[in-house]
Design a protein around this motif. Structure first.
Motif, PDB file in Angstrom:
ATOM      1  N   VAL A 190      -8.824 -10.709 -24.100  1.00 13.10           N
ATOM      2  CA  VAL A 190      -8.191 -10.064 -22.951  1.00 13.10           C
ATOM      3  C   VAL A 190      -7.174 -10.982 -22.273  1.00 13.10           C
ATOM      4  O   VAL A 190      -7.197 -12.193 -22.432  1.00 13.10           O
ATOM      5  CB  VAL A 190      -9.238  -9.633 -21.892  1.00 13.10           C
ATOM      6  CG1 VAL A 190     -10.167  -8.584 -22.450  1.00 13.10           C
ATOM      7  CG2 VAL A 190     -10.015 -10.806 -21.356  1.00 13.10           C
ATOM      8  N   LYS A 191      -6.280 -10.346 -21.525  1.00 10.67           N
ATOM      9  CA  LYS A 191      -5.344 -11.059 -20.665  1.00 10.67           C
ATOM     10  C   LYS A 191      -5.657 -10.630 -19.227  1.00 10.67           C
ATOM     11  O   LYS A 191      -5.829  -9.438 -18.968  1.00 10.67           O
ATOM     12  CB  LYS A 191      -3.906 -10.707 -21.011  1.00 10.67           C
ATOM     13  CG  LYS A 191      -2.880 -11.467 -20.181  1.00 10.67           C
ATOM     14  CD  LYS A 191      -1.481 -11.044 -20.516  1.00 10.67           C
ATOM     15  CE  LYS A 191      -1.069 -11.662 -21.837  1.00 10.67           C
ATOM     16  NZ  LYS A 191       0.353 -11.387 -22.154  1.00 10.67           N
ATOM     17  N   VAL A 192      -5.717 -11.595 -18.325  1.00 10.85           N
ATOM     18  CA  VAL A 192      -6.112 -11.330 -16.936  1.00 10.85           C
ATOM     19  C   VAL A 192      -4.936 -11.656 -16.021  1.00 10.85           C
ATOM     20  O   VAL A 192      -4.313 -12.710 -16.146  1.00 10.85           O
ATOM     21  CB  VAL A 192      -7.338 -12.175 -16.541  1.00 10.85           C
ATOM     22  CG1 VAL A 192      -7.747 -11.892 -15.121  1.00 10.85           C
ATOM     23  CG2 VAL A 192      -8.476 -11.928 -17.503  1.00 10.85           C
ATOM     24  N   GLU A 193      -4.655 -10.744 -15.073  1.00  9.05           N
ATOM     25  CA  GLU A 193      -3.597 -10.952 -14.085  1.00  9.05           C
ATOM     26  C   GLU A 193      -4.165 -10.672 -12.708  1.00  9.05           C
ATOM     27  O   GLU A 193      -4.905  -9.717 -12.527  1.00  9.05           O
ATOM     28  CB  GLU A 193      -2.431  -9.990 -14.332  1.00  9.05           C
ATOM     29  CG  GLU A 193      -1.810 -10.075 -15.695  1.00  9.05           C
ATOM     30  CD  GLU A 193      -0.817  -8.936 -15.930  1.00  9.05           C
ATOM     31  OE1 GLU A 193      -0.258  -8.407 -14.950  1.00  9.05           O
ATOM     32  OE2 GLU A 193      -0.642  -8.582 -17.095  1.00  9.05           O
ATOM     33  N   GLU A 194      -3.804 -11.501 -11.743  1.00 13.69           N
ATOM     34  CA  GLU A 194      -4.188 -11.237 -10.360  1.00 13.69           C
ATOM     35  C   GLU A 194      -3.343 -10.087  -9.834  1.00 13.69           C
ATOM     36  O   GLU A 194      -2.160 -10.004 -10.104  1.00 13.69           O
ATOM     37  CB  GLU A 194      -3.969 -12.482  -9.493  1.00 13.69           C
ATOM     38  CG  GLU A 194      -4.790 -13.679  -9.917  1.00 13.69           C
ATOM     39  CD  GLU A 194      -6.266 -13.506  -9.644  1.00 13.69           C
ATOM     40  OE1 GLU A 194      -6.625 -12.815  -8.674  1.00 13.69           O
ATOM     41  OE2 GLU A 194      -7.056 -14.053 -10.421  1.00 13.69           O
ATOM     42  N   VAL A 195      -3.986  -9.183  -9.078  1.00 18.42           N
ATOM     43  CA  VAL A 195      -3.248  -8.038  -8.512  1.00 18.42           C
ATOM     44  C   VAL A 195      -3.197  -8.181  -7.008  1.00 18.42           C
ATOM     45  O   VAL A 195      -4.076  -8.662  -6.388  1.00 18.42           O
ATOM     46  CB  VAL A 195      -3.942  -6.710  -8.870  1.00 18.42           C
ATOM     47  CG1 VAL A 195      -3.112  -5.545  -8.396  1.00 18.42           C
ATOM     48  CG2 VAL A 195      -4.177  -6.619 -10.357  1.00 18.42           C
TER      49      VAL A 195
END
Length: 63
Positions: free
Chosen positions: A58-63
């Motif tokens: 997975v790739k994780v991004e802060e929202v």
């Protein structure tokens, strides 16, 4: 979908086929069903644990 200040966007980039059952369960627990689909989850220790377990998929991004 409304986001809270402490939420993260998780995107599945590798297939779940042939993975350990526990890793598949983590992806399903986060709500990810298909490749290149994203979900926004609340950044809790439980969700972070699942994300860390399948971090290679997975790739994780802060929202």
């Amino acid at each position: 979908m409304a986001t809270t200040p402490n939420s993260v966007k998780v995107t599945l980039y590798k297939s779940l086929n042939g993975r350990l059952k526990s890793h598949q369960d983590c992806a399903h627990g986060l709500g990810i069903r298909k490749i290149h689909r994203s979900v926004v989850v609340i950044d809790t220790p439980e969700n972070r644990g699942m994300i860390n377990k399948i971090s290679y998929m997975v790739k994780v991004e802060e929202v």
